[in-house]
Design a protein around this motif. Structure first.
Motif, PDB file in Angstrom:
ATOM      1  N   MET A 107       0.950  -1.180   0.141  1.00 59.95           N
ATOM      2  CA  MET A 107       0.099   0.154  -0.012  1.00 59.95           C
ATOM      3  C   MET A 107       0.915   1.186   0.021  1.00 59.95           C
ATOM      4  O   MET A 107       0.402   2.362  -0.418  1.00 59.95           O
ATOM      5  N   GLU A 108       2.082   1.105   0.573  1.00 53.02           N
ATOM      6  CA  GLU A 108       2.988   2.461   0.673  1.00 53.02           C
ATOM      7  C   GLU A 108       4.320   1.993   0.211  1.00 53.02           C
ATOM      8  O   GLU A 108       5.314   1.733   1.183  1.00 53.02           O
ATOM      9  N   PRO A 109       4.579   1.632  -1.012  1.00 50.47           N
ATOM     10  CA  PRO A 109       5.910   1.026  -1.416  1.00 50.47           C
ATOM     11  C   PRO A 109       6.957   2.249  -1.532  1.00 50.47           C
ATOM     12  O   PRO A 109       6.686   3.363  -1.511  1.00 50.47           O
ATOM     13  N   SER A 110       8.278   1.732  -1.477  1.00 49.21           N
ATOM     14  CA  SER A 110       9.517   2.774  -1.707  1.00 49.21           C
ATOM     15  C   SER A 110      10.515   2.155  -2.600  1.00 49.21           C
ATOM     16  O   SER A 110      10.270   0.940  -2.846  1.00 49.21           O
ATOM     17  N   ALA A 111      11.428   2.858  -3.124  1.00 51.05           N
ATOM     18  CA  ALA A 111      12.454   2.583  -3.980  1.00 51.05           C
ATOM     19  C   ALA A 111      13.207   1.359  -3.312  1.00 51.05           C
ATOM     20  O   ALA A 111      13.919   0.489  -4.066  1.00 51.05           O
ATOM     21  N   ALA A 112      13.173   1.192  -2.132  1.00 48.69           N
ATOM     22  CA  ALA A 112      13.948   0.195  -1.512  1.00 48.69           C
ATOM     23  C   ALA A 112      13.676  -1.141  -2.004  1.00 48.69           C
ATOM     24  O   ALA A 112      14.635  -1.943  -1.819  1.00 48.69           O
ATOM     25  N   TYR A 113      12.266  -1.392  -2.272  1.00 49.83           N
ATOM     26  CA  TYR A 113      11.886  -2.612  -2.310  1.00 49.83           C
ATOM     27  C   TYR A 113      12.562  -3.197  -3.887  1.00 49.83           C
ATOM     28  O   TYR A 113      12.726  -4.323  -4.217  1.00 49.83           O
ATOM     29  N   ARG A 114      12.943  -2.441  -5.025  1.00 50.69           N
ATOM     30  CA  ARG A 114      13.695  -2.908  -6.027  1.00 50.69           C
ATOM     31  C   ARG A 114      15.053  -3.553  -5.567  1.00 50.69           C
ATOM     32  O   ARG A 114      15.410  -4.691  -6.102  1.00 50.69           O
ATOM     33  N   SER A 115      15.594  -2.917  -4.502  1.00 43.81           N
ATOM     34  CA  SER A 115      16.984  -3.511  -4.146  1.00 43.81           C
ATOM     35  C   SER A 115      16.822  -4.982  -3.456  1.00 43.81           C
ATOM     36  O   SER A 115      17.778  -5.560  -3.154  1.00 43.81           O
ATOM     37  N   TRP A 116      15.480  -5.211  -3.022  1.00 41.96           N
ATOM     38  CA  TRP A 116      15.069  -6.578  -2.340  1.00 41.96           C
ATOM     39  C   TRP A 116      14.766  -7.459  -3.456  1.00 41.96           C
ATOM     40  O   TRP A 116      14.250  -8.560  -2.746  1.00 41.96           O
ATOM     41  N   GLY A 117      14.796  -7.181  -4.548  1.00 40.96           N
ATOM     42  CA  GLY A 117      14.296  -8.120  -5.642  1.00 40.96           C
ATOM     43  C   GLY A 117      12.942  -7.921  -6.221  1.00 40.96           C
ATOM     44  O   GLY A 117      12.430  -8.697  -7.283  1.00 40.96           O
ATOM     45  N   TYR A 118      12.188  -6.942  -5.868  1.00 41.33           N
ATOM     46  CA  TYR A 118      10.580  -6.895  -6.268  1.00 41.33           C
ATOM     47  C   TYR A 118      10.894  -6.172  -7.489  1.00 41.33           C
ATOM     48  O   TYR A 118      11.953  -5.541  -7.808  1.00 41.33           O
ATOM     49  N   ARG A 119       9.734  -6.074  -8.603  1.00 40.19           N
ATOM     50  CA  ARG A 119       9.952  -5.519  -9.706  1.00 40.19           C
ATOM     51  C   ARG A 119       8.791  -4.581  -9.842  1.00 40.19           C
ATOM     52  O   ARG A 119       7.583  -5.246  -9.297  1.00 40.19           O
ATOM     53  N   LYS A 120       8.721  -3.487 -10.371  1.00 38.65           N
ATOM     54  CA  LYS A 120       7.547  -2.662 -10.479  1.00 38.65           C
ATOM     55  C   LYS A 120       6.865  -2.937 -11.686  1.00 38.65           C
ATOM     56  O   LYS A 120       7.093  -3.407 -12.775  1.00 38.65           O
ATOM     57  N   ALA A 121       5.362  -3.506 -11.398  1.00 37.04           N
ATOM     58  CA  ALA A 121       4.498  -3.846 -12.376  1.00 37.04           C
ATOM     59  C   ALA A 121       3.753  -2.819 -12.748  1.00 37.04           C
ATOM     60  O   ALA A 121       2.971  -2.970 -14.002  1.00 37.04           O
ATOM     61  N   GLY A 122       3.381  -1.546 -12.138  1.00 38.56           N
ATOM     62  CA  GLY A 122       2.541  -0.450 -12.712  1.00 38.56           C
ATOM     63  C   GLY A 122       2.520   0.432 -11.554  1.00 38.56           C
ATOM     64  O   GLY A 122       2.892   0.210 -10.437  1.00 38.56           O
ATOM     65  N   GLU A 123       1.617   1.413 -11.933  1.00 40.24           N
ATOM     66  CA  GLU A 123       1.220   2.541 -10.766  1.00 40.24           C
ATOM     67  C   GLU A 123      -0.328   2.565 -10.578  1.00 40.24           C
ATOM     68  O   GLU A 123      -0.907   2.755 -11.820  1.00 40.24           O
ATOM     69  N   GLY A 124      -0.770   2.745  -9.700  1.00 39.55           N
ATOM     70  CA  GLY A 124      -2.159   2.886  -9.508  1.00 39.55           C
ATOM     71  C   GLY A 124      -2.794   4.177  -9.563  1.00 39.55           C
ATOM     72  O   GLY A 124      -1.876   5.087  -9.346  1.00 39.55           O
ATOM     73  N   ARG A 125      -3.913   4.381 -10.007  1.00 48.39           N
ATOM     74  CA  ARG A 125      -4.591   5.695  -9.991  1.00 48.39           C
ATOM     75  C   ARG A 125      -4.889   6.141  -8.579  1.00 48.39           C
ATOM     76  O   ARG A 125      -5.338   5.470  -8.065  1.00 48.39           O
ATOM     77  N   PRO A 126      -4.640   7.528  -8.526  1.00 50.10           N
ATOM     78  CA  PRO A 126      -4.825   8.019  -7.214  1.00 50.10           C
ATOM     79  C   PRO A 126      -6.418   7.913  -7.095  1.00 50.10           C
ATOM     80  O   PRO A 126      -7.251   7.922  -7.946  1.00 50.10           O
ATOM     81  N   GLY A 127      -6.738   7.475  -6.082  1.00 49.02           N
ATOM     82  CA  GLY A 127      -8.219   7.169  -5.606  1.00 49.02           C
ATOM     83  C   GLY A 127      -8.750   5.979  -6.209  1.00 49.02           C
ATOM     84  O   GLY A 127     -10.093   5.808  -6.020  1.00 49.02           O
ATOM     85  N   GLY A 128      -8.027   5.135  -7.098  1.00 47.36           N
ATOM     86  CA  GLY A 128      -8.433   3.972  -7.585  1.00 47.36           C
ATOM     87  C   GLY A 128      -8.958   3.069  -6.565  1.00 47.36           C
ATOM     88  O   GLY A 128      -8.614   3.105  -5.387  1.00 47.36           O
ATOM     89  N   GLY A 129      -9.970   2.253  -6.930  1.00 48.43           N
ATOM     90  CA  GLY A 129     -10.714   1.231  -6.087  1.00 48.43           C
ATOM     91  C   GLY A 129      -9.790   0.010  -5.719  1.00 48.43           C
ATOM     92  O   GLY A 129     -10.602  -0.919  -5.227  1.00 48.43           O
ATOM     93  N   GLY A 130      -8.833  -0.253  -6.765  1.00 44.29           N
ATOM     94  CA  GLY A 130      -8.193  -1.583  -6.640  1.00 44.29           C
ATOM     95  C   GLY A 130      -7.843  -2.213  -5.118  1.00 44.29           C
ATOM     96  O   GLY A 130      -8.171  -3.085  -4.857  1.00 44.29           O
ATOM     97  N   ALA A 131      -7.202  -1.299  -4.481  1.00 50.75           N
ATOM     98  CA  ALA A 131      -6.683  -1.563  -3.092  1.00 50.75           C
ATOM     99  C   ALA A 131      -8.129  -2.039  -2.131  1.00 50.75           C
ATOM    100  O   ALA A 131      -7.977  -2.724  -1.377  1.00 50.75           O
ATOM    101  N   GLU A 132      -9.048  -0.941  -2.309  1.00 50.62           N
ATOM    102  CA  GLU A 132     -10.219  -1.084  -1.630  1.00 50.62           C
ATOM    103  C   GLU A 132     -10.912  -2.310  -1.859  1.00 50.62           C
ATOM    104  O   GLU A 132     -11.387  -2.941  -1.085  1.00 50.62           O
ATOM    105  N   ALA A 133     -10.957  -2.868  -3.122  1.00 49.71           N
ATOM    106  CA  ALA A 133     -11.730  -4.045  -3.623  1.00 49.71           C
ATOM    107  C   ALA A 133     -10.961  -5.193  -2.992  1.00 49.71           C
ATOM    108  O   ALA A 133     -11.768  -6.284  -3.021  1.00 49.71           O
ATOM    109  N   ALA A 134      -9.555  -5.206  -2.726  1.00 51.03           N
ATOM    110  CA  ALA A 134      -9.170  -6.546  -2.271  1.00 51.03           C
ATOM    111  C   ALA A 134      -9.169  -6.964  -1.028  1.00 51.03           C
ATOM    112  O   ALA A 134      -9.859  -6.365  -0.466  1.00 51.03           O
TER     113      ALA A 134
END
Length: 121
Positions: free
Chosen positions: A94-121
């Motif tokens: 919900m609140e990612p940071s650039a540090a995640y890249r150094s831990w092996g995560y990869r960026k899949a995309g960016e959410g729209r501000p106010g988008g309902g995806g996180a709420e619906a999950a």
């Protein structure tokens, strides 16, 4: 200070300036969802604090459930194979940071501000 209160404080400070300029009302709206998000299966939270215990950062999220709307709320297209959720494969931060890249995560995309995806999950 409870984790939810610490997260709210850090969120308010981080999003008060450009480009967000979140008001107290916007912060309150974001944290009305927090108890429901915290109750999601696989929810995890990690506050960062100074040596004195003051909150200075955070990350929280949960596993994306089967059929999650998360991927449909991104600003750009995501490969179909990546967006097929089985309830165990992906963790939504919900609140990612650039540090995640150094831990092996990869960026899949960016959410729209106010988008309902996180709420619906």
């Amino acid at each position: 200070m409870r984790a939810g209160s610490a997260f709210r404080l850090v969120h308010a400070e981080a999003f008060a300036g450009p480009p967000y300029f979140e008001t107290d009302e916007a912060v309150s709206a974001a944290f009305r969802r927090f108890p429901r998000q915290a109750g999601s299966p696989g929810f995890r939270a990690a506050p960062a604090r100074t040596e004195d215990g003051e909150p200075v950062g955070m990350a929280y999220g949960h596993r994306l459930p089967r059929g999650a709307a998360w991927w449909r709320e991104l600003t750009g297209p995501v490969p179909e194979a990546m967006s097929r959720e089985d309830g165990r494969r992906a963790f939504g931060l919900m609140e990612p940071s650039a540090a995640y890249r150094s831990w092996g995560y990869r960026k899949a995309g960016e959410g729209r501000p106010g988008g309902g995806g996180a709420e619906a999950a």
